[in-house]
Motif scaffolding. Sequence first.
Motif, PDB file in Angstrom:
ATOM      1  N   ARG A   1      76.873 -22.575  16.833  1.00  0.00           N
ATOM      2  CA  ARG A   1      76.965 -22.232  18.240  1.00  0.00           C
ATOM      3  C   ARG A   1      75.575 -22.372  18.852  1.00  0.00           C
ATOM      4  O   ARG A   1      74.560 -22.242  18.144  1.00  0.00           O
TER       5      ARG A   1
ATOM      6  N   SER B   1      76.803 -18.756  25.343  1.00  0.00           N
ATOM      7  CA  SER B   1      77.101 -19.232  23.993  1.00  0.00           C
ATOM      8  C   SER B   1      78.226 -20.251  24.052  1.00  0.00           C
ATOM      9  O   SER B   1      79.201 -20.058  24.790  1.00  0.00           O
TER      10      SER B   1
ATOM     11  N   GLU C   1      76.264 -15.319  16.782  1.00  0.00           N
ATOM     12  CA  GLU C   1      76.911 -14.173  17.410  1.00  0.00           C
ATOM     13  C   GLU C   1      76.220 -12.859  17.034  1.00  0.00           C
ATOM     14  O   GLU C   1      76.135 -11.935  17.851  1.00  0.00           O
ATOM     15  N   ARG C   2      75.718 -12.789  15.793  1.00  0.00           N
ATOM     16  CA  ARG C   2      74.961 -11.586  15.409  1.00  0.00           C
ATOM     17  C   ARG C   2      73.684 -11.466  16.246  1.00  0.00           C
ATOM     18  O   ARG C   2      73.339 -10.378  16.726  1.00  0.00           O
TER      19      ARG C   2
ATOM     20  N   ARG D   1      73.138 -12.719  19.208  1.00  0.00           N
ATOM     21  CA  ARG D   1      73.480 -12.446  20.602  1.00  0.00           C
ATOM     22  C   ARG D   1      73.764 -10.974  20.835  1.00  0.00           C
ATOM     23  O   ARG D   1      73.533 -10.449  21.945  1.00  0.00           O
ATOM     24  N   ALA D   2      74.252 -10.282  19.809  1.00  0.00           N
ATOM     25  CA  ALA D   2      74.610  -8.865  19.952  1.00  0.00           C
ATOM     26  C   ALA D   2      73.425  -7.920  19.757  1.00  0.00           C
ATOM     27  O   ALA D   2      73.571  -6.707  19.922  1.00  0.00           O
TER      28      ALA D   2
ATOM     29  N   GLY E   1      77.482 -20.384  13.352  1.00  0.00           N
ATOM     30  CA  GLY E   1      78.264 -19.567  14.264  1.00  0.00           C
ATOM     31  C   GLY E   1      78.125 -18.059  14.073  1.00  0.00           C
ATOM     32  O   GLY E   1      77.781 -17.336  15.021  1.00  0.00           O
ATOM     33  N   PRO E   2      78.361 -17.515  12.868  1.00  0.00           N
ATOM     34  CA  PRO E   2      78.243 -16.063  12.687  1.00  0.00           C
ATOM     35  C   PRO E   2      76.827 -15.554  12.949  1.00  0.00           C
ATOM     36  O   PRO E   2      76.651 -14.465  13.507  1.00  0.00           O
TER      37      PRO E   2
ATOM     38  N   LEU F   1      73.067 -20.791  21.638  1.00  0.00           N
ATOM     39  CA  LEU F   1      72.731 -19.710  22.562  1.00  0.00           C
ATOM     40  C   LEU F   1      71.840 -20.298  23.647  1.00  0.00           C
ATOM     41  O   LEU F   1      70.849 -20.966  23.347  1.00  0.00           O
TER      42      LEU F   1
END
Length: 388
Positions: free
Chosen positions: A183, A268, A235-236, A238-239, A231-232, A185
């Motif tokens: 992904r 994203s 997302e980690r 981004r959080a 990807g994972p 960002l």
Amino acid sequence: MDTDILISGGGIAGLTAAAAFGTAGYRVICVDPATPAEADQRSTAFLQPAIGVLDAAGLWDDLRPHAAPLQVMQIVDSGRSGAAPRTTARFDAVDISDHPFGWNIPNQTLRQVMAARVADLPTVTHITGTATDRLMTRQSEAKVTLTDGTRIRARLVIAADGRDSPMRPAAGIGTRTTRFGQRALVFTVTHPIPHDNISTEVHRSGGPFTLVPLPDRGGQPCSAVVWMEAGPTAERLRALPQAEFEAAITDRSAGLLGALTLASPIGSFPIIAQMADRMGAERLVLMAEAAHVLPPIGAQGLNTSLADLAALLDLADPATLGDAAMIEAYHRRRHADAKARMMGVGLLNRASMTGLPPLQDLRATLLAQMHGIAPLRRSLMRMGLGVR
């Protein structure tokens, strides 16, 4: 409702096409599913060849004051977290041109300027908040039904409606897609060290971390960032709380511009490579991401899209607009080039993803060799611009 050209999609590519064909005197309807209030946190880098298209569309004079020049493209190989950069290759536009490689502009500014230009053109109608739905074609025309039930007849349909284009399957055109498991960002940062109009790709693992110059914001140097990761992991990241995210992006940038401060929301999107089987069908052509999707490396995506538009403008003739010969000529001119660029960018992306030390060492060695041989360096720069 009748028109010469119906453009499905009102993103950057679709609005540029509407402005260009409207400036050329064609009757154009641009159907845009977005609404004017929707914001886009990304930016777009226009390489040299794209400026001629923007100028022909009557856009460049209004866009240039908002553009940050990209004088140097820099690739940095940083093998591991916290390590000093191992290899840095600087490609300066002065080696091949009197002009920068390109100019970077925030997408919100692009949409505002383009929408204003389209509104000023008497032959262009910009419909927002709805989308194309159904397509029927015959030898002499296309008939398109919108999601609000409106029916439009056109001599040519230009599908500039993205990777999930509704017009592409409606025309019976298939695609081939490669998924990288990544992904991107996308966000904006400010930083204490000026970017000096240098666009930088930092390679470590997971994908490149790219800093692209923007005009100063609030008196501080500012850059757009595209960070590609698995990807994972993306997302980690981004959080994370903002302070932890800022520490992570400063580390990932190898500290080249000092401590980075987040200056926008974080977007994203998934990284894929996708190519349509053909660039057109009866009374319809594909352009931009409806035709080809490239990983965001080297500013190749939209600039490949504007090469599509340049070809369409060159092939368009009021007497033969949208006929079979035009569609076939467009396919021959653009399909092979777009496919080659997609494959090249895909290979670069896979090289940037590796976390294996031997492959990282090989990547750094090849980068140093490509930069160190002057004729090869100049050839690579011209190839990146799409010029000879």
